[in-house]
Design a protein around this motif. Structure first.
Motif, PDB file in Angstrom:
ATOM      1  N   ALA A 159      -7.096   9.708  -4.161  1.00 44.52           N
ATOM      2  CA  ALA A 159      -5.691   9.114  -4.366  1.00 44.52           C
ATOM      3  C   ALA A 159      -5.472   7.770  -3.684  1.00 44.52           C
ATOM      4  O   ALA A 159      -4.700   6.956  -4.015  1.00 44.52           O
ATOM      5  N   ASN A 160      -6.287   7.751  -2.515  1.00 46.95           N
ATOM      6  CA  ASN A 160      -5.870   6.360  -1.535  1.00 46.95           C
ATOM      7  C   ASN A 160      -7.192   6.360  -0.717  1.00 46.95           C
ATOM      8  O   ASN A 160      -7.887   7.031  -0.400  1.00 46.95           O
ATOM      9  N   PRO A 161      -7.412   4.917  -0.452  1.00 39.62           N
ATOM     10  CA  PRO A 161      -8.693   4.742   0.293  1.00 39.62           C
ATOM     11  C   PRO A 161      -8.451   5.005   1.656  1.00 39.62           C
ATOM     12  O   PRO A 161      -7.229   5.250   2.220  1.00 39.62           O
ATOM     13  N   PRO A 162      -9.569   5.186   2.521  1.00 39.61           N
ATOM     14  CA  PRO A 162      -9.298   5.643   3.707  1.00 39.61           C
ATOM     15  C   PRO A 162      -8.294   4.764   4.561  1.00 39.61           C
ATOM     16  O   PRO A 162      -8.465   3.566   4.312  1.00 39.61           O
ATOM     17  N   ALA A 163      -8.031   5.415   5.587  1.00 39.66           N
ATOM     18  CA  ALA A 163      -6.840   4.666   6.457  1.00 39.66           C
ATOM     19  C   ALA A 163      -7.696   3.492   7.112  1.00 39.66           C
ATOM     20  O   ALA A 163      -6.968   2.422   7.209  1.00 39.66           O
TER      21      ALA A 163
END
Length: 173
Positions: A159-163
């Motif tokens: 859902a999201n790229p890595p921090a």
């Protein structure tokens, strides 16, 4: 809903025909509806109409093309029933059909270890049944292909790229 496949092959000798029938029976036992000339083509039916219907039918999920030396020769020379099927399959393979509908099944290799594939299938990914000792693995590959259950399913997209990617935004203003 059960998947329906049509098996295209060159008759060959009795041993070869029995191998095709036994594979078909096993697929049937494993929920795959197999259309095979030996039990689906009735006396009085038009052979060429039957072949064309099987290749073009939307009900047929896969066409399994059993490739051995005899099939390759007949397909490349457009000879007999195999030649007719080749003429029907080739335009469908390159035009409107999904590419995965036609699955080459390699049954034999030449003296150099190359699979016997007709010219029109030479660049296609195939399932290899040429080594008797690998039959069970090949059968599993075939069954997984037909039932659309890959041994390594594609992972879900995150859902999201890595921090560490999203937190280092540089402001150039």
């Amino acid at each position: 809903m059960n998947k329906k496949v049509f098996i295209s092959y060159s008759w060959g000798n009795k041993e070869h025909q029995d191998w095709i029938v036994n594979l078909s029976k096993r697929l049937m036992a494993d929920t795959v509806d197999v259309i095979l000339d030996r039990w689906s083509l009735k006396d009085g039916h038009d052979i060429y109409s039957f072949m064309e219907e099987m290749v073009k039918s939307e009900d047929i999920f896969r066409v399994l093309i059993m490739c051995d030396e005899k099939y390759k020769i007949k397909a490349d020379d457009r000879e007999g029933g195999v030649g007719t099927e080749t003429q029907i399959i080739t335009p469908n393979l390159y035009s409107k059909e999904k590419q995965e509908k036609f699955i080459p099944i390699v049954l034999e290799r030449d003296e150099n270890g190359n699979p016997y594939l007709p010219v029109y299938l030479a660049s296609r990914k195939y399932i290899d049944f040429s080594q008797e000792e690998d039959f069970e693995d090949s059968y599993e590959d075939l069954l997984r292909n037909i039932l659309e259950v890959p041994s390594i399913p594609k992972p879900k997209l995150g859902a999201n790229p890595p921090a560490y990617i999203s937190e280092n935004v540089i402001d150039f203003s």
